[in-house]
Design an enzyme around this catalytic site. Structure first.
Site, PDB file in Angstrom:
ATOM      1  N   GLU A 269       8.348  27.063  41.709  1.00  0.00           N
ATOM      2  CA  GLU A 269       9.345  28.130  41.844  1.00  0.00           C
ATOM      3  C   GLU A 269      10.537  27.646  41.048  1.00  0.00           C
ATOM      4  OE1 GLU A 269      12.752  29.396  42.685  1.00  0.00           O
ATOM      5  OE2 GLU A 269      12.432  28.704  44.736  1.00  0.00           O
ATOM      6  N   CYS A 308      18.518  30.481  43.522  1.00  0.00           N
ATOM      7  CA  CYS A 308      17.511  30.794  42.502  1.00  0.00           C
ATOM      8  C   CYS A 308      17.299  32.291  42.368  1.00  0.00           C
ATOM      9  CB  CYS A 308      16.200  30.094  42.835  1.00  0.00           C
ATOM     10  SG  CYS A 308      15.554  30.478  44.479  1.00  0.00           S
TER      11      CYS A 308
END
Length: 690
Positions: A269, A308
Site C-alpha cells: 500500500e 496516504c
C-alpha cells in the site's frame, strides 16, 4: 513497564524503545537511531538493536505462534480480537498521551487509535458472522465434476504455515498496525510488526498493552523497533510481507531476488496522488459545493496532511476554480497551528524535521508548475510551540492553471498539508486528469447527479482502489474521503502498490492458501465440516427438532411421510392468501404456459405443507425459524401429486452463549422421487434442553 514519555520530562529523559522477540523484551543498543519530538525537536527516544536474532523470531512465530493460532477456530480467534479491542480501549488514554509527541492532535488520535480499535471490532464481528466456527473456510459453491455427482470439487482456504511480516508507515502507529494485525490473526497466522522508527514508541506501547492482556497465545505477536536486518532474506513461500510506505521502498523490497525467487506474497500500500472532483452540478451555493470545501480542508489538515489517502489534486470545473480557491483560502485561514495538546489547535506538526524538509522539497517541485495561493512556509503563526524547533508547516494550496501541460502535480507527492487546485473542461477531462495519477488509493466525487457518478465509476474505476461519492443525501452519515473502512478494500493499482488490505473477509484471505479439493461427497463433507448432498446420512429415532444444537450431527437426516396435494388445497390456498395467479386457477390458461402442464399448486403452498410435515410442535431446543436461503422450484406439482420432505443438518454456527444457527438442507420430492423444490432452512437452536 516503560513510562509514557511526556514533553515536560527532563532533557535527559530518553526512552529506549524495545523490541519483543521470541517471547522476550529486548532493549536498544549502541546502533539505535535517535528519535526527536515533532513538537519541540528534543531527543526523546532511540530505537534499534543490531543483535536482534531474526532467525529465532521467525522460528518462534512458525513453531510456537502458528500452531497455537491454528489450534483455534475462526470464531475463537474472532472472540480474541474483540477482547483485545476492549482491552486496548480501556488503555487508550496512555496511547493518546504518548502520541502527542508525533505532532498529532486529539482529533488525529481518534483517527489512529480509536480507528484502529474500531477496525479490530469489525474484523471480530465479521469473523463470527461470516466465517465458520471451524478451521477450514469454504470458498464458493461445490462444483459437480461428474455426471452422477460422486466426484465433486470445492475450494477451501487454510492458514499459511508461516509468518506475516508487517512493515508499517510512520503516520498511523496504531491503526497501521491493527488494520493489518486483525485479519492476520483472524486467519490464524502469527505476525512480526515493524513500525517506522519515527513513531515506533507509540506502536511499542500498543504492543505492550496487547501483551499485558494475556489474551494472545505465545508467539502470535512480535515487534521489531528499528531495522529488520536480513529477516526478509530468510522468508519462505509460506510467509507474507505486508508493506505500507513509499513506492521507492516498496519497489526495492518486492524486487529482491529472494522475494521474487520464492514467490513470497508481497502486499503493498504505497503513496498515491489522490484526487477529488467537484461535480459539474456542484456550483457555488449548493450543499455539494460547501461539502467539497469541507472535505478538502479536512484532508489537507488532518494528521498535518500525512495520510496516504489525503487529497493531493483538487479538480474543479473551470468556471468554479476561482470560487474554490477563495472558499479554501477562507477555510484554511482558520486553521490554528501549534501544540497538539492544546484543544484550540486544529493542526499539529509533521512527524519529524526530516519529513518537514522532504515536504518543502516536494512543494518546491510542485511550485515550479503551479502558483502558491495560500500558505507561506517562511511566515506563519504557531501557537504554544516554536516554529523553528518543531516540525511545523502551514497548509499550502497551489493552483495549476494548465494541468494538461504539467507533470509534477501528477507525479510528485508532498506528504504533508499540500494540495493543488486545477481546472477541468468537461467530465471526461476530469476523469483523464484523475487517472494521470497512474493508480490511486481513492478518488472522491462530490455530486448530486447519479449520471456523473456512473460516468466517473466507468472511466476512473480501473485507476482507483476506492471511489467515494458524496452529496446532500449521504453527507450526514458519510465517513469522509480519507477514511478507509475495514469493511471495504484499502489499496489501489499501479503507483498505489497493486495490493489491497482489509475489505472484510477478503483481507483475511491474503494470509490463507486457497486449495482446490476433489473427491466424493463424504470426503468434501469431512474436510469442510458442511454436509454435501449425497453424502452419508445419519439417522436417529428421535426427531431432530428435539435435539439440542450440540447434540445435532452434520448429516443428521429426517424423512417425512408423503402428503397428497388436492384441487381443494390449491383453491383454498388461493382464496386464503389472495394469490389467484392464473396458473393455479385456470387449467386451460396454465397449459398455454410453457412451464406448466396444467393447473399447478402454489410454490408457497408446497413450502407451507413441507413445514407441516417436518415441524415438531412441542416446546424444545428450536427457538425460531429465521429464514430460507437458496430457494428453487424445480418441477411443478399438480393436484393429485404427493410430496415428501428430507431435512438434513447441513451446517452449524454458534451465535452466542445460549444458542446457535442450524442450517438445514431441505428437499421436496414427488411420488416419482423427482426433485420438486430445494432450499436451506435456518433455525436458531438452544445449546441446552428446554
Amino acid at each position: 513497564m516503560n513510562e509514557v514519555l511526556r514533553e515536560n520530562d527532563s532533557a535527559s529523559a530518553v526512552r529506549d524503545v524495545r523490541s519483543f522477540a521470541a517471547g522476550q523484551w529486548i532493549g536498544a543498543d549502541d546502533t539505535a537511531r535517535a528519535i526527536h519530538s515533532a513538537v519541540t525537536g528534543r531527543l526523546i527516544a532511540r530505537a534499534g538493536c543490531a543483535a536482534l536474532d531474526v532467525e529465532a523470531m521467525l522460528d518462534h512465530a512458525r513453531k510456537v505462534g502458528g500452531p497455537n493460532l491454528r489450534a483455534m477456530t475462526f470464531h475463537q480467534r474472532a472472540k480474541m480480537l474483540k477482547a483485545l479491542a476492549l482491552h486496548l480501549g480501556q488503555h487508550k488514554d496512555r496511547l493518546y498521551e504518548i502520541s502527542f509527541a508525533t505532532g498529532a492532535t486529539q482529533k488525529d488520535h481518534l483517527i489512529d487509535i480509536d480507528g484502529g480499535i474500531g477496525t479490530m471490532f469489525v474484523f471480530a464481528s465479521k469473523g463470527r458472522r461470516e466465517m465458520p466456527d471451524a478451521h477450514v473456510y469454504l470458498d464458493g459453491d461445490v462444483e459437480q465434476l461428474s455426471r452422477n455427482g460422486t466426484f465433486l470439487g470445492q475450494h477451501i482456504c487454510t492458514p499459511l504455515q508461516g509468518v506475516a511480516v508487517h512493515i508499517n508507515a510512520f503516520n498511523f502507529p496504531v491503526w497501521g498496525m491493527l488494520e493489518k494485525l486483525a485479519p492476520t490473526l483472524l486467519a490464524g497466522v502469527p505476525a512480526i510488526v515493524k513500525p517506522a522508527t519515527a513513531s515506533c514508541y507509540v506502536t511499542e506501547l500498543a504492543v505492550e498493552i496487547l501483551l499485558e492482556s494475556g489474551l494472545l497465545p505465545a508467539g502470535a505477536l512480535q515487534l521489531v523497533s528499528g531495522g529488520l536486518g536480513d529477516m526478509l532474506d530468510r522468508l519462505t513461500s509460506q510467509d507474507v510481507v505486508s508493506f505500507t510506505g513509499s513506492a521507492e521502498t516498496a519497489l526495492k523490497l518486492r524486487s529482491a531476488p529472494h522475494i521474487l525467487g520464492n514467490s513470497i506474497r508481497f502486499i503493498a500500500e504505497q503513496d498515491s496522488l489522490n484526487a477529488s472532483i467537484l461535480g459539474p452540478d456542484a456550483a457555488p451555493g449548493t450543499p455539494e459545493f460547501d461539502l467539497f470545501i469541507k472535505e478538502v480542508t479536512r484532508e489537507m489538515t488532518a494528521k498535518a496532511g500525512q495520510k496516504c489517502t489525503a487529497i493531493r489534486r483538487i479538480l474543479a470545473p473551470d468556471a468554479h476554480v476561482a470560487d474554490v480557491i477563495e472558499a479554501l483560502q477562507a477555510k484554511l485561514s482558520k486553521t490554528t497551528i501549534g501544540d497538539p495538546k492544546d484543544a484550540a489547535t486544529r493542526m499539529g506538526a509533521l512527524v519529524s524535521g526530516s519529513q518537514k524538509a522532504d515536504v518543502l522539497e516536494k512543494a518546491a517541485m510542485i511550485g515550479a508548475e503551479a502558483d502558491r495561493v495560500f500558505g507561506d512556509p517562511e511566515n506563519f503563526d504557531v501557537h504554544g510551540a516554536s516554529a523553528e524547533d518543531g516540525a511545523f508547516l502551514p497548509p499550502m494550496l497551489f493552483h495549476c492553471a494548465n494541468p494538461d501541460a504539467a507533470t509534477n502535480v501528477h507525479e510528485v507527492e508532498a506528504f504533508g498539508p499540500v494540495s493543488t487546485v486545477m481546472p477541468y473542461g468537461d467530465l471526461d477531462h476530469a476523469i483523464a486528469l484523475a487517472n494521470r495519477g497512474q493508480g490511486s488509493l481513492v478518488a472522491s466525487v462530490i455530486t448530486h447527479d447519479p449520471d456523473v457518478a456512473r460516468q466517473v465509476a466507468m472511466g476512473a474505476g480501473a485507476f482507483h482502489g476506492r471511489l467515494y461519492f458524496n452529496d446532500r443525501d449521504s453527507m450526514g452519515e458519510s465517513t469522509g474521503h480519507g477514511s478507509p473502512l475495514p469493511h471495504m478494500v484499502h489499496g489501489g493499482p499501479g503507483r498505489a502498490g497493486g495490493g489491497e488490505e482489509m475489505g472484510g473477509v477478503r483481507g483475511v484471505m491474503h494470509y490463507m492458501q486457497r486449495t482446490a479439493i476433489q473427491g466424493s461427497p463424504d470426503i468434501l463433507t469431512a474436510i469442510g465440516g458442511k454436509w454435501v448432498p449425497d453424502a452419508t446420512e445419519i439417522t436417529h429415532d428421535d426427531h431432530p427438532f428435539t435435539r439440542t444444537f450440540h447434540d445435532l450431527e452434520i448429516g443428521e437426516t429426517f424423512r417425512t411421510r408423503p402428503r397428497q396435494i388436492t384441487s381443494d388445497d390449491v383453491a383454498h390456498f388461493a382464496e386464503f392468501t389472495g394469490d389467484t395467479f392464473y396458473a393455479h386457477m385456470d387449467d386451460a390458461a396454465a397449459r398455454r404456459n410453457p412451464f406448466f402442464p396444467g393447473r399447478v399448486a402454489h410454490g408457497y403452498l408446497l413450502l407451507s405443507f413441507a413445514a407441516g410435515l417436518f415441524v415438531q410442535p412441542d416446546e424444545g431446543p428450536v427457538l425460531a425459524n429465521t429464514g430460507l436461503d437458496n430457494l428453487r422450484f424445480m418441477k411443478p406439482v399438480e393436484p393429485g401429486d404427493s410430496i415428501k420432505v428430507r431435512l438434513t443438518v447441513k451446517h452449524k454456527t454458534p451465535r452466542n452463549d445460549e444458542y446457535g444457527e442450524v442450517r438445514w438442507h431441505v428437499t421436496l420430492t414427488n411420488q416419482d422421487e423427482d426433485l420438486v423444490a430445494e432450499y436451506d432452512l435456518l433455525t436458531m437452536s438452544a445449546y441446552a434442553a428446554r
